[in-house]
Structures are given as C-alpha cells and as structure tokens.
Design an enzyme around this catalytic site. Structure first.
Site, PDB file in Angstrom:
ATOM      1  N   GLU A  53      25.760 -11.911 -22.918  1.00  0.00           N
ATOM      2  CA  GLU A  53      25.057 -12.652 -23.962  1.00  0.00           C
ATOM      3  C   GLU A  53      25.926 -13.578 -24.816  1.00  0.00           C
ATOM      4  OE1 GLU A  53      22.577 -10.164 -26.339  1.00  0.00           O
ATOM      5  OE2 GLU A  53      21.214  -9.732 -24.689  1.00  0.00           O
ATOM      6  N   GLU A  99      18.865  -6.219 -18.977  1.00  0.00           N
ATOM      7  CA  GLU A  99      18.421  -5.479 -20.169  1.00  0.00           C
ATOM      8  C   GLU A  99      16.964  -5.812 -20.429  1.00  0.00           C
ATOM      9  OE1 GLU A  99      20.589  -5.722 -23.892  1.00  0.00           O
ATOM     10  OE2 GLU A  99      22.500  -5.747 -22.807  1.00  0.00           O
TER      11      GLU A  99
HETATM   12  C1  BGP Z   1      21.248  -7.064 -26.604  1.00  0.00           C
HETATM   13  C2  BGP Z   1      22.615  -6.477 -26.465  1.00  0.00           C
HETATM   14  C3  BGP Z   1      22.659  -4.983 -26.464  1.00  0.00           C
HETATM   15  C4  BGP Z   1      21.614  -4.318 -27.315  1.00  0.00           C
HETATM   16  C5  BGP Z   1      20.247  -4.959 -27.180  1.00  0.00           C
HETATM   17  C6  BGP Z   1      19.215  -4.481 -28.149  1.00  0.00           C
HETATM   18  O1  BGP Z   1      21.345  -8.225 -27.347  1.00  0.00           O
HETATM   19  O2  BGP Z   1      23.230  -6.925 -25.290  1.00  0.00           O
HETATM   20  O3  BGP Z   1      23.962  -4.616 -26.743  1.00  0.00           O
HETATM   21  O4  BGP Z   1      22.026  -4.063 -28.580  1.00  0.00           O
HETATM   22  O5  BGP Z   1      20.310  -6.353 -27.294  1.00  0.00           O
HETATM   23  O6  BGP Z   1      19.343  -5.189 -29.340  1.00  0.00           O
HETATM   24  P1  BGP Z   1      19.368  -4.520 -30.762  1.00  0.00           P
HETATM   25  O7  BGP Z   1      20.429  -3.497 -30.667  1.00  0.00           O
HETATM   26  O8  BGP Z   1      19.690  -5.619 -31.711  1.00  0.00           O
HETATM   27  O9  BGP Z   1      18.024  -3.969 -30.985  1.00  0.00           O
END
Ligand code: BGP
Length: 468
Positions: free
Chosen positions: A160, A375
């Site tokens: 990301e 993800e």
């Molecule tokens: C993505 C990241 C993860 C994770 C996920 C959920 O952006 O790659 O590391 O954190 O999002 O987001 P959040 O933790 O902000 O809910």
C-alpha cells in the site's frame, strides 16, 4: 445461484509484522517511527500486538486446521537491519527462517512483504521515502532478503504505497503526522514506485525462481451524481491520488497524460512541486512488464462531489459512526449515497466496487498478469461470548466479496487467490485494538486464540471452493 471458485484458488489470511509480532525490542530489533508515534499520539502501542513473534506456530497450526493455505506476512526491515542499512542482525534473520519453515511444515504458502508501513526509525527521521537515499537502502535490503531467503516463493515489495503517502502527508495519522501536503503525497508515491521497480528488476536480473509483485490498496471512486461533470471530475481526481498514479507507474512505466494533467491541477490549487527525473522513468519502464502479480487490497469505495472550499480531513479512529470528514480543495469531498451500508469507522461496504476495480485493471493495464486479493475484511467491534464470536456480519461481508470475485473470474479476470484481513486479530494502525478483523479472536491479555464463527465458515468454503 451458488457460486464457486477455482480448485487451485488460494484461501489465505493476511498479517503484517508490526501489527502482529509485538516484541518490538526483542533480539536486536531496531526502532521504527511508529514506536514513539503511537506512544505519543494514541491510546495503545504495538505491545503486545498478537505476540506472533512467539506464537506463530499456534497461528500456523490453526491456519492448517481451518483450510487456510496461504498467509501474508511481512518482514520487519529493522529486525534484519536495525538501522535500516549496513549491519545485519542475525537473530532477526534466523527468526524469519524459522517462521518460513513453519509455514512450509503446515502447508501454508507464505506471501512475504518487504515493507508494510514500518520504515526503520533511522531512515524515517531522515525523510523516509521523500529522501532518495532511502531508495538505495530499500533496494539493498530487498537484495539481501532475496539472496538470504530462497525458501520464499512469493515476494511483495511494498504494501500500500497509496495509504502510506496519504497517512503520512494527507490525513496525518501516520508518522510524521503531516496534513494536507499533496506534493509530498505524490513524491512519496513516486519514490516508492521507483524503489519497487528497482527491486523487481534486480530480482528478475538475478534469475530468482519465485514470483514478485506489489500490493496496492484500490478503493473505487464514483461520482456522487453520475450525470454531473463536476462530480465526474472529482471522482477522477480522487482516483488519481489514490489509484491511477501508482497504477500508471506500475504498469505503464510513466504517468499518462490524464494523470499528469490531474496532478498538475491538484498542485496548482494546493501548492508544491515534484522532483521527477529522467532516470526514474527508465527504471519504471524497465520493470513495467516484470510484475508477476498484482495484490489488490480492497475494503471500500467512495462517492465524490465537486468541492472548492478549504481542505479538511477528520479521521474516524474510534468507530463512532459518522464522525469522519474528507474534503480536498479543488479535488472533491466524499459523500456517499445514504442507502449504502457503512462500518462503524465509516468505511463504505460495496462489493461491486471490487468487481469494477478488477475489471478496470484488466482493461487499462492488460499486462497485470494475475491478481490476488491480498486484503479484504470487516473491521468490527466483536463481541466475545461462549468462547467465540458470532460474526455473521463478517461472514456476509466476505461472502459477498468472494461472490463478486467469482463473477470477475467468469468474466475473464485472472484472480488466483484471496487473503482475508486478518488471519487472527491484530491491532489497527490508527484505530487500536478495538477494531478487529480476524478469523481467530485474540484475547490480548492471555494471547489465547479462539476460532470465530467466520473461521468455521471460511474452512468450509476453502475446502469445497463453494461460496455458501
Ligand atoms: C490496510 C493495511 C493493513 C490493515 C488494514 C485494515 O490498509 O494494509 O495493515 O491495517 O488496512 O485497516 P485498519 O487497520 O485501518 O482498519
């Protein structure tokens, strides 16, 4: 109609070093910017996280038992190079050898990311990826890992690049916490893309046998009023900031005219200049066809309205529904139709957005080779009862996204796997331990794991490939 996924489809679970491992000072690990930043700005730290540093055998055993045949893990750069460069910490190296061996033992394919938000503190305080010296340090770190870990079959350079720039320099919720500096956002994206391209080229030049790619977060952007040209423009500009700029760099090897026009427009209004060099584009061009896969992280879509007032972004980090705000001068503001569901953190639930994004990649960047959804998942205030969580909302969310992936495959997209975020509960960068995503509930005090209802459901789908 019941939908299915291919037999060789990977049903994975995702994690990231900093959010899972804990042990932030163990065995010679060097500091990262987040250590101090969380202490100073948030109500939680990365200790104990999910104690994955010690408990990985438990998590991998659970993965095997529940049909999870892939795992995303990241290497903490500062475990290998405590200051980001020069001296190697052998204890860190040894840890990852043991971790990868455990994955192999459990039949869980490791998809390994080199950088998941955690630049070593020494390099971060020296400008992070805004400083071109750090491109060199990243490439040296990548080269070391490629050589040292031949057991890894799937490498991801960065997780990301988009949200890193946004978090650090737009929203200001990631260290160093700078807000509304769009030039820094684009410069960070650009320099990280150059770093990615350099690492990919090196990997291929050296003839390593595995696969290499990148993971991009790709939230789909729609105009609030599809008939209104100003809203269409707002969606286009917002898409450039979050998606198109980095996709162009990945697969075109340059920025398209439309992208450059949008970037110039945004910077004219918001100020700032960019440092793009000719040799950067040689590097991007040389790597554009070498990516074996694209990882798509997809959680949400956004609807955009034209906006010319002052920029203001409010991050909802506590799960108080409706508390977020996002408006950028001369770009647009987020304004979703009221009938579309949102999470407590105001993330818009829209599976169709994933389908549209996959099809956009297929159409605009036909050299993508193959896609993994690296993800996707639902952040939720899980209720722990009867030693489990009855997380029907999460099952529903994942089911709908898997169904849309099945449709995309039917319509000719080459999607080879799905990794739920997250395998077990981990903490969330800017939202703490209360926002849970895992298939396995983690009691952060005892570090015990408990399968949620979604884990049982996921196992069934993984074993039958039938989305039920
Ligand atoms: C993505 C990241 C993860 C994770 C996920 C959920 O952006 O790659 O590391 O954190 O999002 O987001 P959040 O933790 O902000 O809910």
């Amino acid at each position: 109609m019941t939908k299915i996924l291919p037999k060789d489809f990977i049903f994975g679970g995702a994690t990231a070093a900093y959010q899972a491992e804990g042990a932030t000072k163990a065995d010679g690990k060097g500091p990262v910017a987040w250590d101090k930043y969380l202490e100073e700005s948030y109500w939680y730290t990365a200790e104990p996280a999910s104690d994955f540093y010690n408990r990985y055998p438990v998590d991998l055993k659970l993965a095997e038992e529940y049909g999870v045949n892939g795992i995303r893990i990241s290497i903490a750069w500062s475990r290998i190079f405590p200051t980001g460069k020069d001296e190697v910490n052998l204890k860190g190296v040894e840890y990852y050898h043991k971790l990868f061996a455990e994955c192999q033992k459990r039949g869980v394919e490791a998809f390994v990311t080199l950088h998941h938000f955690d630049t070593p503190e020494t390099l971060h305080s020296n400008g992070d990826f805004l400083n071109r010296e750090n491109i060199e340090h990243f490439v040296a770190y990548a080269a070391y890992c490629f050589e040292e870990f031949p057991e890894v079959n799937y490498w991801t350079t960065f997780n990301e690049i988009g949200p890193i720039g946004d978090g650090q320099y737009l929203v200001g919720k990631f260290p160093p916490g700078i807000q509304y500096d769009l030039a820094k956002v684009f410069q960070s994206h650009h320099n990280m893309m150059v770093s990615h391209a350099r690492a990919v080229k090196l990997y291929k030049d050296k003839g390593y046998k595995g696969e290499i790619g990148i993971v991009h977060a790709l939230p789909t952007k729609y105009p609030h009023d599809p008939e209104n040209p100003n809203d269409i423009r707002a969606a286009e500009l917002e898409d450039i900031i979050h998606n198109k700029f980095i996709l162009d760099a990945t697969y075109l090897g340059h920025y398209s005219e439309q992208t450059i026009e949008g970037v110039n427009h945004i910077l004219e209004i918001n100020g700032g200049e960019l440092d793009f060099r000719e040799e950067d584009f040689d590097v991007l061009e040389a790597a554009k066809d070498l990516n074996d896969f694209l990882g798509i992280n997809y959680y949400m879509s956004d609807w955009m309205q034209a906006f010319d007032g002052e920029t203001e972004i409010i991050h909802n980090g506590t799960g108080e529904k409706g508390s977020s705000k996002y408006q950028i001068k001369g770009v647009g503001r987020r304004q979703a139709p009221t009938n579309i569901p949102k999470t407590d953190w105001d993330w818009i639930i829209y599976p169709q957005g994933l389908y549209d994004q996959i099809m956009r990649i297929k159409k605009d960047y036909p050299n993508y080779n193959k896609i993994y959804i690296t993800e996707n998942g639902l952040g939720y205030k899980d209720e722990f009862v009867d030693d489990t969580v009855y997380d029907d909302a999460r099952i529903d969310y994942v089911k709908k996204h898997l169904e849309i992936i099945s449709d995309a495959i039917t319509d000719g997209a080459n999607v080879k796997g799905y990794f739920i975020w997250s395998l077990m509960d981990v903490f969330s960068w800017s939202n703490g331990y209360e926002k849970r995503y895992g298939l396995f509930y983690v009691d952060f005090e005892t570090q015990e794991r408990y399968p949620k209802k979604s884990a049982h459901w996921y196992k069934e789908v993984a074993e039958t490939q039938v989305i039920q």
